[in-house]
Design an enzyme around this catalytic site. Structure first.
Site, mmCIF file in Angstrom:
data_model
loop_
_atom_site.group_PDB
_atom_site.id
_atom_site.type_symbol
_atom_site.label_atom_id
_atom_site.label_comp_id
_atom_site.label_asym_id
_atom_site.label_seq_id
_atom_site.Cartn_x
_atom_site.Cartn_y
_atom_site.Cartn_z
ATOM 1 N N HIS A 218 0.841 -1.278 0.174
ATOM 2 C CA HIS A 218 -0.451 -0.238 -0.109
ATOM 3 C C HIS A 218 0.943 1.460 -0.230
ATOM 4 C CE1 HIS A 218 -4.008 2.266 -0.442
ATOM 5 N NE2 HIS A 218 -3.015 3.238 0.976
ATOM 6 N N TYR A 222 1.462 5.031 -2.536
ATOM 7 C CA TYR A 222 1.683 6.710 -1.801
ATOM 8 C C TYR A 222 2.606 7.205 -2.200
ATOM 9 C CZ TYR A 222 -3.070 6.079 -1.085
ATOM 10 O OH TYR A 222 -4.174 5.988 -0.615
ATOM 11 N N HIS A 369 -8.719 -0.262 -11.725
ATOM 12 C CA HIS A 369 -8.747 0.577 -10.837
ATOM 13 C C HIS A 369 -6.981 0.776 -11.095
ATOM 14 C CE1 HIS A 369 -7.748 2.350 -6.804
ATOM 15 N NE2 HIS A 369 -7.223 1.569 -6.426
ATOM 16 N N PHE A 370 -5.803 0.045 -10.672
ATOM 17 C CA PHE A 370 -4.985 0.969 -10.633
ATOM 18 C C PHE A 370 -3.991 1.465 -11.641
ATOM 19 C CE2 PHE A 370 -2.873 -3.860 -10.687
ATOM 20 C CZ PHE A 370 -2.516 -3.759 -11.818
ATOM 21 N N HIS A 371 -4.350 0.967 -13.241
ATOM 22 C CA HIS A 371 -4.429 1.508 -14.208
ATOM 23 C C HIS A 371 -4.165 3.213 -14.933
ATOM 24 C CE1 HIS A 371 -2.432 -2.257 -15.631
ATOM 25 N NE2 HIS A 371 -1.979 -1.490 -16.268
ATOM 26 N N ARG A 432 -8.167 -11.439 -13.557
ATOM 27 C CA ARG A 432 -6.886 -11.335 -14.070
ATOM 28 C C ARG A 432 -6.098 -11.957 -13.337
ATOM 29 N NH1 ARG A 432 -4.085 -8.007 -8.648
ATOM 30 N NH2 ARG A 432 -2.779 -7.178 -10.032
ATOM 31 N N ARG A 433 -4.628 -11.484 -14.161
ATOM 32 C CA ARG A 433 -3.298 -12.333 -13.787
ATOM 33 C C ARG A 433 -3.639 -13.486 -14.963
ATOM 34 N NH1 ARG A 433 -3.283 -11.651 -8.200
ATOM 35 N NH2 ARG A 433 -2.387 -10.265 -7.402
HETATM 36 FE FE1 HAS Z 1 -6.017 1.241 -4.880
HETATM 37 C C1 HAS Z 1 -5.182 -2.413 -5.261
HETATM 38 C C2 HAS Z 1 -7.954 1.026 -1.952
HETATM 39 C C3 HAS Z 1 -5.344 4.738 -4.183
HETATM 40 C C4 HAS Z 1 -2.525 1.130 -6.401
HETATM 41 N N1 HAS Z 1 -4.368 -0.182 -5.598
HETATM 42 C C5 HAS Z 1 -4.788 -1.542 -5.661
HETATM 43 C C6 HAS Z 1 -3.004 -2.440 -6.438
HETATM 44 C C7 HAS Z 1 -2.375 -0.720 -7.690
HETATM 45 C C8 HAS Z 1 -3.346 0.288 -6.761
HETATM 46 C C9 HAS Z 1 -1.576 -0.815 -7.933
HETATM 47 O O1 HAS Z 1 -8.867 -1.587 -0.027
HETATM 48 C C10 HAS Z 1 -3.131 -3.189 -7.217
HETATM 49 C C11 HAS Z 1 -1.910 -4.267 -5.906
HETATM 50 C C12 HAS Z 1 -1.917 -5.942 -6.730
HETATM 51 O O2 HAS Z 1 -1.409 -5.655 -7.860
HETATM 52 O O3 HAS Z 1 -2.621 -6.467 -6.332
HETATM 53 N N2 HAS Z 1 -6.248 2.065 -3.396
HETATM 54 C C13 HAS Z 1 -7.384 1.999 -2.451
HETATM 55 C C14 HAS Z 1 -8.099 2.892 -2.073
HETATM 56 C C15 HAS Z 1 -7.580 4.194 -2.712
HETATM 57 C C16 HAS Z 1 -6.401 3.563 -3.050
HETATM 58 C C17 HAS Z 1 -8.712 3.142 -0.778
HETATM 59 N N3 HAS Z 1 -4.239 2.741 -5.211
HETATM 60 C C18 HAS Z 1 -4.426 4.300 -4.885
HETATM 61 C C19 HAS Z 1 -3.651 4.744 -5.389
HETATM 62 C C20 HAS Z 1 -2.234 4.168 -6.314
HETATM 63 C C21 HAS Z 1 -3.264 2.655 -6.494
HETATM 64 C C22 HAS Z 1 -3.251 6.048 -5.620
HETATM 65 C C23 HAS Z 1 -1.708 4.528 -7.134
HETATM 66 C C24 HAS Z 1 -1.100 5.408 -7.676
HETATM 67 N N4 HAS Z 1 -6.474 -0.583 -3.955
HETATM 68 C C25 HAS Z 1 -7.451 -0.336 -3.097
HETATM 69 C C26 HAS Z 1 -7.827 -1.341 -2.195
HETATM 70 C C27 HAS Z 1 -6.572 -2.611 -3.107
HETATM 71 C C28 HAS Z 1 -5.833 -2.109 -4.378
HETATM 72 C C29 HAS Z 1 -8.581 -2.057 -1.235
HETATM 73 C C30 HAS Z 1 -6.518 -3.726 -3.108
HETATM 74 C C31 HAS Z 1 -7.757 -4.766 -4.319
HETATM 75 C C32 HAS Z 1 -7.680 -6.090 -4.620
HETATM 76 O O4 HAS Z 1 -8.930 -6.729 -4.254
HETATM 77 O O5 HAS Z 1 -6.358 -7.024 -4.928
HETATM 78 C C33 HAS Z 1 -7.250 5.841 -2.201
HETATM 79 O O6 HAS Z 1 -6.117 6.777 -2.048
HETATM 80 C C34 HAS Z 1 -8.115 6.245 -2.961
HETATM 81 C C35 HAS Z 1 -8.112 8.052 -2.779
HETATM 82 C C36 HAS Z 1 -9.358 8.897 -3.542
HETATM 83 C C37 HAS Z 1 -10.225 9.233 -3.749
HETATM 84 C C38 HAS Z 1 -11.123 9.761 -4.259
HETATM 85 C C39 HAS Z 1 -11.533 11.276 -4.382
HETATM 86 C C40 HAS Z 1 -11.517 12.025 -5.544
HETATM 87 C C41 HAS Z 1 -11.296 13.515 -5.519
HETATM 88 C C42 HAS Z 1 -11.069 14.568 -7.188
HETATM 89 C C43 HAS Z 1 -12.006 15.489 -6.806
HETATM 90 C C44 HAS Z 1 -11.983 16.114 -8.097
HETATM 91 C C45 HAS Z 1 -13.186 17.607 -8.035
HETATM 92 C C46 HAS Z 1 -13.419 17.759 -9.008
HETATM 93 C C47 HAS Z 1 -13.210 17.948 -6.410
HETATM 94 C C48 HAS Z 1 -11.783 8.562 -2.428
HETATM 95 C C49 HAS Z 1 -9.965 14.025 -4.449
HETATM 96 C C50 HAS Z 1 -12.472 17.771 -10.273
HETATM 97 C C51 HAS Z 1 -13.485 18.810 -11.282
HETATM 98 C C52 HAS Z 1 -12.253 19.237 -11.557
HETATM 99 C C53 HAS Z 1 -12.920 20.441 -12.936
HETATM 100 C C54 HAS Z 1 -11.717 18.490 -13.002
HETATM 101 CU CU CU1 Z 2 -3.368 -0.724 -0.996
#
Ligand code: HAS
Ligand code: CU1
Length: 542
Positions: A218, A222, A369-371, A432-433
């Site tokens: 995890h 970040y 998700h991660f792409h 996957r995989r």
């Molecule tokens: Fe993830 C699996 C949970 C963020 C990367 N993640 C992965 C894997 C990767 C990865 C590589 O809980 C695969 C690992 C593997 O190969 O097995 N991830 C999260 C959560 C977040 C999260 C809760 N992940 C990331 C980031 C990554 C990344 C950042 C890379 C850079 N992830 C997981 C979980 C798995 C997982 C499980 C395991 C899945 C499984 O079962 O295998 C959080 O940090 C995300 C928080 C973000 C938000 C979005 C808020 C939205 C915002 C936008 C604001 C825009 C506005 C409007 C206001 C809640 C801030 C814009 C307006 C305009 C005009 C433009």
């Molecule tokens: Cu994670």
């Protein structure tokens, strides 16, 4: 060579290694989506597929990221602190160590003897050279971490009581995060995988290996993301023509991001048997906490954009949007990055919710998700930073701003076309995989149109990646009389910060907090492997 020229060379060398790894991996990505679709039966080869996907993952997740973070980090440190790199010879030593590690790991990867994917979970085992290479790459990045932390210390001693520049605060936080994060995988490689792959032991406990990898998995995401957020806070507001909404809020976001990224890795193990549900719950709660700094960041960035748009003459509630400089590569990248963050983050929240994780775990949803959130949200900001730094690093103007804008739009469009079907396919049950998705039944027939879309998305991404490299290479090599004299400009906050409490101005306290949280969240879950005797392998295998 002057100090300035030598430091530019140091940064450029790191960035070129990062981007060469990136472009090679893009070609592999397009091959993989084609092979897996089964449309061209002559391409069918699980052996080549897994060698390719393992190399692609390692190049993107470890080589692109580590070298980009090191190179941009050195440049941020020297320009924000206005201080030379501490021990440049050592910095080059770290660079060459990491390059050597990459080359050593590449040999088994490309010859099919390390087809263990970028997560290299046992019981699949690679050739020892793969693990040794990976260790050297990580060791090289530790040199960078040490230099960042020493430079921060040096600066603080020379400027007692003064506010550490935000860009350096974020970079140092990332170095601290990475030192902690990489310890998990280092233990796994040194005490389990290297002995196993060299035949010093017959078996190891894969449960312990997965737990140690989750320690790293995890926070590593970040580690990749923090440079993107750094650009959101310290480059974007100025490029958009405004001010940073709040300097203190940004620091708080980086602190929560680094501290809470670490003790929560079990959301990758929800479906694994080796950890008890209570520990998973604890890590699950922490996962929701770590989403908060992202929400804060989204809010702060949007507020900074609104301030800029209004200063540029925006009227009414939404008038500022049209007044933003959309042709500025940094501004455009941030907007596209945020859009991808909304959906990528939503997917993350689904993953983190235990019951829904059962539905998507090990399906195509996860690479979707991660792409989106890594290759989309994060890597588009690597482009933005490269476009911003390149003219300063090579002292020539960017070859083509128009091409850069086109490239960024193509990346966004390609990534949307690639990852939307991937999410849908996951919900339709595609695993996957796997090296092929042709099962010759009615259910999987419905996958075909999605596969076709993914091939198209991949092609657009590949085109975009080539444009990116072309623009950077042209900028550097194109003969021109014009000398670029611009310097890096760090954003100013709306309200100047005269002084800060020490906890917002230093990382020492946070190092201690991390130590306590890690002991709580990983202490027992790791020790249990040593004192509860389970059938099968002993933890280290001897
Ligand atoms: Fe993830 C699996 C949970 C963020 C990367 N993640 C992965 C894997 C990767 C990865 C590589 O809980 C695969 C690992 C593997 O190969 O097995 N991830 C999260 C959560 C977040 C999260 C809760 N992940 C990331 C980031 C990554 C990344 C950042 C890379 C850079 N992830 C997981 C979980 C798995 C997982 C499980 C395991 C899945 C499984 O079962 O295998 C959080 O940090 C995300 C928080 C973000 C938000 C979005 C808020 C939205 C915002 C936008 C604001 C825009 C506005 C409007 C206001 C809640 C801030 C814009 C307006 C305009 C005009 C433009
Ligand atoms: Cu994670």
């Amino acid at each position: 060579m002057t100090n300035d020229a030598a430091e530019r060379k140091l940064a450029l060398s790191h960035l070129w290694v990062a981007f060469i790894a990136f472009i090679l991996a893009c070609f592999m990505g397009e091959y993989q989506v084609l092979e897996r679709s089964g449309f061209i039966s002559a391409m069918d080869s699980p052996t080549v597929y897994f060698a390719s996907v393992s190399t692609h993952g390692v190049l993107m997740a470890f080589v692109l990221t580590s070298f980009f973070i090191m190179g941009s980090g050195y440049y941020i440190a020297v320009t924000s602190l206005k201080q030379a790199v501490w021990n440049r010879t050592l910095a080059w030593g770290g660079f060459w160590l990491a390059v050597a590690g990459t080359v050593i790991a590449a040999v088994p990867l490309l010859t099919g003897r390390a087809s263990v994917l970028y997560t290299f979970y046992p019981p699949i085992v690679a050739h020892a050279a793969f693990y040794i290479g990976a260790t050297l790459l990580v060791a090289g990045s530790w040199v960078w971490c040490a230099i960042m932390l020493l430079m921060l210390r040096q600066w603080k001693m020379a400027h007692p009581g003064q506010v550490v520049p935000l860009a350096m605060f974020a970079t140092a936080m990332n170095a601290l995060l990475w030192l902690w994060a990489s310890a998990g995988v280092a233990l796994e490689i040194l005490f389990q995988l290297i002995p196993l792959s060299l035949g010093w032991t017959d078996t190891i406990d894969p449960g312990l290996a997965r737990t140690l990898f989750a320690w790293t998995l995890h926070p590593i995401v970040y580690f990749w993301l923090i440079p993107a957020y750094t650009a959101f806070y310290v480059f974007l507001p100025k490029q958009a023509g405004g001010y940073l909404f709040s300097d203190e809020m940004a620091r708080l976001a980086f602190i929560v991001l680094a501290v809470f990224a670490l003790p929560i890795g079990f959301h990758h193990l929800y479906m694994d048997p080796e950890q008890a549900s209570g520990w998973k719950l604890l890590h699950g709660v922490g996962t929701f906490v770590v989403a908060l700094p992202t929400l804060v960041t989204g809010f702060a960035v949007l507020a900074s954009l609104e301030i800029a748009g209004n200063l540029r003459g925006g009227k009414g509630l939404f008038g500022w949007i049209g007044c933003l400089p959309w042709t500025n590569t940094m501004v455009l990248s941030v907007i596209l990055s945020l859009l991808m963050l909304i959906f990528g983050g939503f997917g993350g929240i689904v993953n983190a919710s235990y019951a829904m994780n059962a539905m998507v775990h090990n399906t195509a949803w996860v690479p979707g998700h991660f792409h989106l959130i890594f290759a989309g949200t994060t890597v588009i900001m690597y482009f933005a930073i490269a476009y911003y730094f390149w003219p300063m690093l090579v002292k020539k103007p960017l070859y083509s701003n128009a091409l850069a804008l086109l490239q960024l739009w193509l990346w966004f469009i390609g990534m949307s076309i690639l990852t939307t079907p991937w999410h849908v396919l996951g919900l339709l049950g595609q695993p996957r995989r796997v090296s092929g998705v042709v099962y010759n039944n009615l259910l999987t027939l419905s996958w075909k149109p999605y596969e076709l879309m993914m091939i198209l998305g991949g092609l657009i991404l590949l085109g975009s990646a080539c444009l990116f490299i072309y623009n950077l290479a042209k900028t550097q090599l194109h003969p021109t009389q014009e000398v670029f004299a611009g310097e890096i400009e760090y954003a100013e906050p709306m309200h100047a910060v005269a002084s800060l409490p020490e906890w917002l101005n230093d990382i020492t306290l946070w190092n201690k907090v991390i130590a306590v949280l890690m002991a709580i969240s990983f202490g027992y879950p790791i020790l249990q492997f040593f004192f509860i005797h389970a059938p099968g392998a002993s933890p280290w295998g001897f």
